[in-house]
Scaffold this motif. Structure first.
Motif, PDB file in Angstrom:
ATOM      1  N   GLU A  24      20.183  60.445  87.393  1.00  0.00           N
ATOM      2  CA  GLU A  24      20.175  61.033  86.062  1.00  0.00           C
ATOM      3  C   GLU A  24      19.252  62.242  86.139  1.00  0.00           C
ATOM      4  O   GLU A  24      18.029  62.101  86.185  1.00  0.00           O
ATOM      5  N   GLU A  38      21.977  73.254  86.121  1.00  0.00           N
ATOM      6  CA  GLU A  38      22.745  72.310  85.307  1.00  0.00           C
ATOM      7  C   GLU A  38      23.980  71.812  86.050  1.00  0.00           C
ATOM      8  O   GLU A  38      24.498  70.726  85.770  1.00  0.00           O
ATOM      9  N   ALA A  39      24.449  72.609  87.022  1.00  0.00           N
ATOM     10  CA  ALA A  39      25.640  72.219  87.799  1.00  0.00           C
ATOM     11  C   ALA A  39      25.395  70.953  88.604  1.00  0.00           C
ATOM     12  O   ALA A  39      26.348  70.241  88.960  1.00  0.00           O
ATOM     13  N   LYS A  68      24.125  68.299  87.560  1.00  0.00           N
ATOM     14  CA  LYS A  68      24.448  67.124  86.742  1.00  0.00           C
ATOM     15  C   LYS A  68      25.915  66.729  86.868  1.00  0.00           C
ATOM     16  O   LYS A  68      26.280  65.577  86.643  1.00  0.00           O
ATOM     17  N   GLN A  69      26.758  67.704  87.227  1.00  0.00           N
ATOM     18  CA  GLN A  69      28.192  67.436  87.369  1.00  0.00           C
ATOM     19  C   GLN A  69      28.567  67.021  88.787  1.00  0.00           C
ATOM     20  O   GLN A  69      29.740  66.754  89.061  1.00  0.00           O
ATOM     21  N   ALA A  70      27.579  67.007  89.692  1.00  0.00           N
ATOM     22  CA  ALA A  70      27.874  66.759  91.113  1.00  0.00           C
ATOM     23  C   ALA A  70      27.949  65.281  91.474  1.00  0.00           C
ATOM     24  O   ALA A  70      28.220  64.935  92.623  1.00  0.00           O
ATOM     25  N   ASN A  71      27.671  64.393  90.524  1.00  0.00           N
ATOM     26  CA  ASN A  71      27.737  62.944  90.765  1.00  0.00           C
ATOM     27  C   ASN A  71      26.908  62.541  91.988  1.00  0.00           C
ATOM     28  O   ASN A  71      27.409  61.976  92.961  1.00  0.00           O
ATOM     29  N   ASN A 113      21.229  77.970  87.065  1.00  0.00           N
ATOM     30  CA  ASN A 113      22.471  77.270  87.436  1.00  0.00           C
ATOM     31  C   ASN A 113      22.260  75.813  87.848  1.00  0.00           C
ATOM     32  O   ASN A 113      23.194  75.167  88.324  1.00  0.00           O
TER      33      ASN A 113
END
Length: 406
Positions: A78, A68-69, A71-74, A66
């Motif tokens: 990078e 990968e989540a 990367k969406q957390a800002n 999990n």
């Protein structure tokens, strides 16, 4: 009045013709434009994406795929998910392939999270954003395993609403960064403009121009004309610098970042007018003091030491106002807004914060005007007696004696 205007025009021409003035103004303008372009310069060197690369290694799959989540957390990184040993991570950092890494391991019943950077001397701890993001993600994974209903999930999830309140009746509003920047701009504008008065007087004494001026008009006219002339040039220079900074910020900085850092919603026409009033009053106060010190020396190399006491007063006034901004509702801040050596730097920001009443502003302005008149009387008298002194720098005893003499 005609003589004052004549001296003022002469002073303005001499100021704008100086190579040092033109070059220094150009350099400052260039630095302002380049300074606001730093983010764009960094982007052009590193590329459009300037986020630091963070490698996350979960060799034992503790987060069950999990990650990968993240990367969406800002989080400002990078993020790259992969596998690597400590030595491989070290090699990647040394080659600047990545900026930092996180290695997740499980030992007994404890999850070890190693945050790896090249040098940790400038860090006090692991970035809180990463800690919170990983704690939240792991908690979410474990909660989902329990199969809780939405109602059960809401019952264990806190729904706090935080607000900041104060016990003092006076409430300050306004962006502290804006206040500090304005204070800094006013200080340097007043300090350096006023300093030019002393430098101008001493330079003209050296070149014997002063003898011509004295035979053409009286010393009081010279003091006032030169003070006003340099003040006009200084005010125009400050306006040009501020406008250049404002335009550069609008053109080169990200609008969201600019609005967040520089909230100018509290800046009103009244505040702008009062900032100019305090600039002029503060300038006259310090320029007359510098006129006094400039008339007591006859060599340009002595200006620095002669101006020392006035410079100390200016620095004390600035820091008194600067540090009291940390507690704007304190009595010390109110004192700084009334005390004549600090009020030019402090009162505009009490107005910005909504703390200054019209009575406070009126009292502060009156104190400044009275102080200026007293300084002007002393400065003009000493200037009149010392202006043709081509000897060594006068001591404080000589200045007092000269003032007492009729």
């Amino acid at each position: 009045m005609r003589d004052i205007i004549t001296v003022m025009r002469f002073t303005i021409k001499e100021m704008v013709k100086r190579k040092s003035f033109v070059i220094s103004t150009f350099i400052i303008l260039l630095l302002i434009v380049v300074g606001f372009n730093v983010p764009n310069i960094i982007k052009s060197v590193k590329g459009e994406d300037t986020k630091d690369k963070l490698l996350v290694v979960d060799g034992e799959d503790i987060f069950e795929g999990n990650l990968e989540a993240l990367k969406q957390a800002n989080l400002g990184y990078e993020i790259e998910i992969g596998k690597a040993s400590f030595e491989e991570v070290k090699e990647k950092i040394e080659k600047e392939e990545i900026k930092s890494a996180i290695i997740i391991e499980k030992q007994d019943n404890t999850i070890k999270v190693k945050y790896i950077v090249e040098n940790s001397s400038m860090m006090r701890d692991v970035p809180e954003t990463l800690v919170n993001a990983m704690n939240g993600l792991y908690s979410e994974i474990q909660i989902n395993k329990l199969g809780l209903t939405q109602e059960q999930l809401q019952s264990i999830t806190p729904n706090f609403e935080f607000s900041l309140e104060q016990t003092e009746e006076e409430k300050a509003s306004g962006n502290i960064l804006v206040m500090m920047l304005m204070s800094l701009v006013l200080f340097y504008a007043i300090y350096f403009c006023a300093y030019q008065v002393s430098s101008s007087i001493t330079t003209e004494k050296t070149s014997k121009i002063m003898e011509t001026l004295v035979t053409s008009t009286n010393p009081r006219t010279i003091v006032l004309g030169k003070t006003i002339g340099i003040g006009v040039v200084g005010l125009l220079q400050m306006v040009v610098l501020v406008l250049t900074a404002f335009i550069s910020a609008k053109l080169f900085l990200d609008s969201e970042l600019l609005n967040l850092a520089l909230d100018v919603s509290n800046i009103t026409p009244y505040l702008g007018m009062m900032a100019i009033v305090y600039f002029l009053l503060g300038y006259f106060e310090y320029s007359l003091l510098y006129a006094l010190t400039g008339s007591t020396v006859s060599k340009p190399e002595d200006i620095q030491s002669a101006n020392g006491p006035v410079a100390i007063l200016a620095v004390i006034g600035f820091y008194l106002s600067y540090f009291t901004m940390m507690n704007p509702t304190s009595e010390l801040n109110l004192f700084a807004s009334l005390f004549p050596i600090s009020s030019p730097f402090c009162m505009p920001f009490r107005i910005l914060m909504g703390l200054a009443t019209p009575t406070d502003v009126a009292i502060s302005v009156m104190i400044l005007i009275v102080t200026i008149l007293v300084i002007a009387k002393v400065a003009i008298k000493i200037y009149s007696n010392a202006i043709l002194n081509y000897g060594t720098k006068m001591s404080l005893k000589d200045i007092v004696k000269m003032y007492k003499d009729k």
